[in-house]
Design a protein around this motif. Structure first.
Motif, short mmCIF file in Angstrom:
data_model
loop_
_atom_site.label_atom_id
_atom_site.label_comp_id
_atom_site.label_asym_id
_atom_site.label_seq_id
_atom_site.Cartn_x
_atom_site.Cartn_y
_atom_site.Cartn_z
N SER A 143 -50.02 -35.00 14.30
CA SER A 143 -50.78 -34.71 13.09
C SER A 143 -49.91 -34.04 12.03
O SER A 143 -50.03 -34.33 10.83
CB SER A 143 -51.98 -33.80 13.43
OG SER A 143 -52.81 -33.61 12.33
N ALA A 144 -49.00 -33.16 12.46
CA ALA A 144 -48.07 -32.51 11.52
C ALA A 144 -47.18 -33.55 10.83
O ALA A 144 -46.97 -33.52 9.61
CB ALA A 144 -47.22 -31.48 12.25
N VAL A 168 -45.19 -16.05 17.19
CA VAL A 168 -45.76 -17.22 16.54
C VAL A 168 -46.00 -18.37 17.52
O VAL A 168 -46.99 -19.09 17.43
CB VAL A 168 -44.89 -17.65 15.33
CG1 VAL A 168 -43.61 -18.33 15.77
CG2 VAL A 168 -45.67 -18.55 14.39
N ILE A 169 -45.09 -18.57 18.48
CA ILE A 169 -45.28 -19.64 19.46
C ILE A 169 -46.42 -19.27 20.44
O ILE A 169 -47.24 -20.12 20.81
CB ILE A 169 -43.99 -19.94 20.24
CG1 ILE A 169 -42.88 -20.36 19.28
CG2 ILE A 169 -44.22 -21.02 21.30
CD1 ILE A 169 -43.15 -21.65 18.53
N ALA A 170 -46.48 -18.00 20.83
CA ALA A 170 -47.58 -17.55 21.70
C ALA A 170 -48.92 -17.77 21.01
O ALA A 170 -49.91 -18.13 21.65
CB ALA A 170 -47.39 -16.07 22.04
N GLY A 221 -48.99 -24.96 11.51
CA GLY A 221 -47.86 -24.11 11.89
C GLY A 221 -46.59 -24.92 12.09
O GLY A 221 -45.50 -24.52 11.65
N LEU A 222 -46.71 -26.08 12.72
CA LEU A 222 -45.55 -26.94 12.95
C LEU A 222 -44.98 -27.45 11.63
O LEU A 222 -43.76 -27.56 11.47
CB LEU A 222 -45.92 -28.11 13.85
CG LEU A 222 -46.20 -27.76 15.33
CD1 LEU A 222 -46.83 -28.93 16.06
CD2 LEU A 222 -44.91 -27.34 16.03
N ASP A 253 -46.83 -18.75 9.78
CA ASP A 253 -46.12 -19.29 10.95
C ASP A 253 -44.60 -19.21 10.77
O ASP A 253 -43.88 -20.14 11.11
CB ASP A 253 -46.54 -20.75 11.18
CG ASP A 253 -47.99 -20.85 11.62
OD1 ASP A 253 -48.29 -20.43 12.75
OD2 ASP A 253 -48.83 -21.34 10.84
N ASP A 254 -44.14 -18.09 10.25
CA ASP A 254 -42.70 -17.89 10.08
C ASP A 254 -42.02 -17.88 11.45
O ASP A 254 -42.38 -17.09 12.33
CB ASP A 254 -42.46 -16.55 9.38
CG ASP A 254 -41.02 -16.40 8.89
OD1 ASP A 254 -40.10 -16.64 9.70
OD2 ASP A 254 -40.82 -16.05 7.72
N PRO A 255 -41.04 -18.77 11.68
CA PRO A 255 -40.42 -18.86 13.00
C PRO A 255 -39.64 -17.61 13.43
O PRO A 255 -39.27 -17.48 14.60
CB PRO A 255 -39.48 -20.07 12.88
CG PRO A 255 -39.26 -20.27 11.41
CD PRO A 255 -40.52 -19.77 10.74
#
Length: 694
Positions: free
Chosen positions: A122-123, A218-220, A438-439, A211-213
């Protein structure tokens, strides 16, 4: 008019279930075949998939032990103590229970598998526009919708066909409900631990984007969307759908036996509901620059209309009772209306969300006060809807004979849940496009693509609030009908034991009142335990984010070789949620057993009544207030009331963090809790009759 046997309709239900599973398989392959070529997104998507599967594996290992212990206890004590009854019945009850837990777990696993693929697809599709991104996200959610409802209808039908006893269906439903209770609680604690930590430290303290890497949590957070909103909600709605069928089948069997027209009607309507959802999913479309929210709602309305027409047609052709169809139709209509009221209180185009956003300009205290107040107000329309549905359904069907009033309520619950395949599709769409957003940001797709993903995510948030309100209300009607199933089980056991049964529950009876007061308290205690679990876990993760931010060289500056330790945050969320999920569930189950052995079947009647009423109020309050705070934050972030970085934004983020465990941990877990205690009560009815202090 056509005469048709119950077995024939059950076979048709199995065929429609298999059709649904076939559609799910086709949609899965379609989503998987969509193009994806961005290496950065593939890497991050891999982290999310690995984290979600690791959590699910560890959670299911813990729940497998619980299931084994519960299955042994069921084998010994249910439906009658093994030393006084037919051992074959006890074996079938234990097997049905295990079958229910396995299918409920499978619902969660299917959701994780498709969601962690669909978010990447979808991203990438968002680069081509709203339409391809929407279709990918929606069809990803529809895989879960078709698979969950297909397996639930298939499971119930097979259990009744093979065992021939509606009590075994209660065992199957208890298996689904008990696993859903822990899966929803565990997933909810995980997802909100990460979400709160990422927002409070990232947005409020450090001024980072959503969603700043560089944010270690952020991944959690993205993993949490999958284990809480996908796997947990899938198991939850699997449980609600099974419980509504179980309650209706117990009463239908008590009224006319396992081969009666009433039983045939339950299966016919459930099968038509699934078929309607299959058609609704297949016809879902959006224009090139269409509105995702309207597309999701129109699919729901199409499914609703198809169900109403096909059930009326089947009622005419098979000479079913029109009064029961009327009760089913009322449940369907009121379910749609309840969804609209949830939309009013949570949609950022409506006054309540904008009022809370404006209040945020004066600070977080006003954000909390206004949002909580609107949450309280939002419970009224849904509760009135449930009450009116139960009242009208009862009186429509009461003239058919003794017991038909409660059967009418159970059929209205079945009607409300008839389109659950579409509801789950819409619900699973939400976390898929949330992850996609986020992605898109972490993959550096640019502002235009992120704006498209934001539009999809906003629609997903509103729809999630609607589906949560719908599922809570449907659970309300279901547990009212389970109260009727409890009375049926008590009276059946009473006739076998040669003792007096129950006609009603008089609250002036001290044992009934005792049960009522205890029952009122349990949803509050259950909610507090879950939210305290989020609180303790989030504090640990906040400390970990600070540690990484302060000690990893180059992380603040965003240097290429400076990567946060995402796995550490995932591990904190996993370990903490698994530690907290069992105690809250056990409190609900053991309090039911304790009340039953103290006050007997009458006390349980009061306990269930109190549990249902306070549980529904709290669940609706928390679900709607949480959705309102979430969309108020998004409304500010869209540039209103000062926009990002303003006082209103910081206050709105605080409101959102309070609302997170409300709407995604405690709120949606309560409806599973009231279903579980209702099923425990029905399964232990004969024991409560035989052994109680008062």
């Amino acid at each position: 008019m056509i005469q048709i046997t119950t077995q024939t309709i059950q076979i048709v239900a199995i065929l429609i279930s298999l059709l649904s599973l076939g559609v799910a398989a086709w949609l899965y392959s379609w989503v998987k075949s969509q193009p994806s070529s961005n290496a950065r997104i593939a890497e991050i998507g891999g982290y999310i998939r690995q984290g979600a599967n690791t959590f699910l594996r560890r959670e299911y290992l813990i729940l497998a032990r619980f299931t084994a212990i519960a299955a042994v206890l069921i084998l010994i004590f249910l439906p009658h103590p093994i030393w006084s009854g037919n051992i074959t019945q006890n074996i079938w009850m234990a097997v049905s229970y295990i079958f229910g837990t396995v299918l409920s777990a499978l619902a969660g696993k299917i959701g994780i598998q498709i969601a962690t693929i669909a978010n990447i697809k979808s991203a990438e599709a968002a680069q081509k526009g709203v339409k391809p991104a929407f279709m990918t996200g929606f069809r990803g959610g529809a895989v879960m919708g078709m698979a969950v409802v297909g397996t639930s209808l298939l499971g119930v039908t097979l259990v009744l066909l093979i065992v021939g006893d509606a009590s075994a269906v209660l065992g199957f439903s208890f298996g689904a409900s008990s696993l859903a209770l822990f899966a929803k609680a565990g997933g909810g604690i995980f997802t909100k631990t990460a979400d709160i930590s990422a927002d409070l430290v990232g947005k409020v303290e450090l001024g980072l984007e959503e969603d700043d890497p560089r944010n270690p949590a952020v991944i959690a957070d993205n993993v949490g969307d999958n284990v809480g909103d996908v796997a947990g909600m899938g198991a939850d709605l699997f449980d609600s759908n099974v419980a509504s069928m179980a309650a209706a089948l117990v009463m239908a069997t008590a009224l006319g036996g396992p081969d009666s027209k009433n039983v045939a009607m339950v299966f016919a309507y459930a099968a038509i509901g699934l078929l309607s959802s299959v058609i609704g999913v297949a016809t879902a479309r959006i224009g090139k620059n269409g509105d995702p929210g309207k597309a999701l709602n129109s699919s729901t309305y199409v499914t609703t209309a198809i169900f109403a027409v096909l059930t009326a047609l089947s009622t005419y052709i098979f000479n079913f009772e029109w009064r029961i169809w009327g009760a089913t139709a009322i449940g369907l209509i009121v379910g749609t209306i309840i969804g609209l009221t949830s939309d009013y209180f949570t949609n950022d185009a409506k006054p309540p969300v904008r009022a809370v956003a404006n209040a945020s300009k004066s600070g977080p205290a006003f954000t909390i006060l206004s949002g909580f107040s609107y949450g309280l107000l939002s419970a009224l329309p849904s509760l009135i809807g449930i009450a009116v549905t139960a009242l009208i359904s009862y009186y429509i069907c009461e003239p058919l004979g003794s017991g038909y009033g409660m059967f009418g309520i159970s059929m209205s619950a079945l009607g409300m849940l008839s389109i659950v395949g579409m509801i789950i599709s819409n619900d699973a769409y939400g976390p898929i496009v949330d992850n996609a957003r986020g992605l898109a940001e972490m993959g550096g797709f640019g502002e235009k693509v992120i704006a498209i993903a934001d539009e999809l995510d906003s629609a997903g948030n509103t729809v999630k609030a609607v589906t949560k309100g719908f599922s809570i209300s449907a659970a309300g009607l279901t547990v009212i009908s389970l109260l009727g199933a409890f009375m049926s089980e008590v009276n059946t056991a009473a006739s076998e034991l040669g003792v007096q049964g129950i006609a009603n529950f008089d609250i002036m009876n001290p044992t009934v009142f005792f049960g009522l007061i205890v029952g009122v308290a349990i949803p509050a205690v259950f909610s507090a335990m879950l939210m305290l679990g989020v609180d303790k876990n989030a504090q640990r993760m906040v400390a970990e984010i600070h540690r990484q931010w302060d000690t990893i060289p180059g992380l603040k500056e965003g240097k290429e070789n400076a990567k946060p330790d995402y796995d550490k945050c995932i591990d904190i969320a996993t370990t903490g949620s698994l530690k907290e999920l069992i105690p809250a569930g056990l409190v609900a189950i053991f309090s039911t057993i304790l009340v039953g052995f103290i006050g007997g079947a009458s006390a349980i009647g009061g306990f269930l009544t109190g549990n249902i009423t306070s549980g529904l109020l709290l669940a609706l309050l928390m679900s709607n207030a949480g959705g309102l705070w979430d969309n108020s934050k998004k409304y500010v972030e869209a540039g209103n009331c000062g926009g990002k970085g303003s006082t209103a934004h910081k206050a709105a983020v605080v409101g959102d963090t309070v609302g997170d465990p409300f709407k995604d941990t405690a709120g949606p877990s309560i409806n599973t809790q009231i279903t579980v205690v209702s099923l425990v009560s029905s399964l232990l009815a004969s024991l409560f009759l035989m052994y109680s202090i008062f």
